[in-house]
Design a protein around this motif. Sequence first.
Motif: not given
Length: 365
Positions: A28, A31, A34-35
């Motif tokens: 995970y 992601d 990146r957020s």
Amino acid sequence: MVMRVRPEPLRGRPKVAVAIPCYNYGHYLADCVRSVLDQEGVDLDVIIVDDASPDGSGAVAEQLAATDPRVRAIARDHNVGHIKTFNEGLDAVDGDFVVLLSADDLLAPGSLARSAALLQAHPDVGMVHGFALTFADELPPARGNLRSWTIWPGQEWLARICGNGGNPVATPEVMMRMSTMRDLVGYDPRVPHACDFLMWLRAAAHGSIGRLNGVDQAYYRVHGANMHTEQYGGAITDIGQRHHAFEIFFEEDGKDLPDVDRLRGAARWALSQEALGIALDTYDHGPEAASPQLAKELAELAVELDPAAADCRLMQALRRTERRVEAGKGPIVPPRVTALRKKVRHHLEWRRRRWSGVESTVKAR
């Protein structure tokens, strides 16, 4: 006095520190990071702390750090548990404001700039939160239209929290002023399952609480590895940990609050009623699905929390239900009706919390 005010624009580019603890969430992690890196309007200091994950999360963290100068990684060679990992990450970052984000959660677009703007505009606010959408696989669409800010004086926010006993705030939606976090000295290992809840209580004792209305700030992932996914089995631990958090707070940070005895009593009563409500819920699907031992333990916990619960309305309802089960009878209200009523009630409460940021005070079941 609670204020609902018009949002103000962010000034300049404040520095926001984001600490990302990780254990076995390497799949995970990209992601999640990146957020954070896609957030606009703020400068970032991101640190990933891997707690000796056997799944290779440490290598993923180091690879992410190598591709962006805003990201650093700490890969521990032995496991120390989530509280120490949280605090190590928070100690290692620097900035005006700080966010703790689990490696399996995500920030919504624009989250950091929105929170930072409120903290900039209201120096008395030590912590701001919004709403975190839950998801399992597919991300639901996030609301992006910020309607207003709510500013709660710390004691008024505490009174509401004590009145319902619940934790209305998920960790990924929270931003704290760095000076507030430093004053609070991180997460408390005495309540490993309610360390975030105790942090929110302490923040409210140190200043006001801000809330972003009408917008979704984060995504909270729900899966089998979450602490509280079991419907009833974890209830005793969950309620007990919140009670312990309240007691630590009232003995330490909150001991000089006006009306502290009333707040403490309200919290104990709210938790006792929650325990009884869950005990009743265990009988909702008929005698064959009942859990008498768990219901008994929850009832005992309720009385331990507040002796007045021994004669309250929910306790009387529980005793009537137990007698029916012992006689081999089903629930008075058909399970289908109970399920529908519960679904409607929970949906209305969810809408209220999504709008206002707090839960209702304890209500009749």
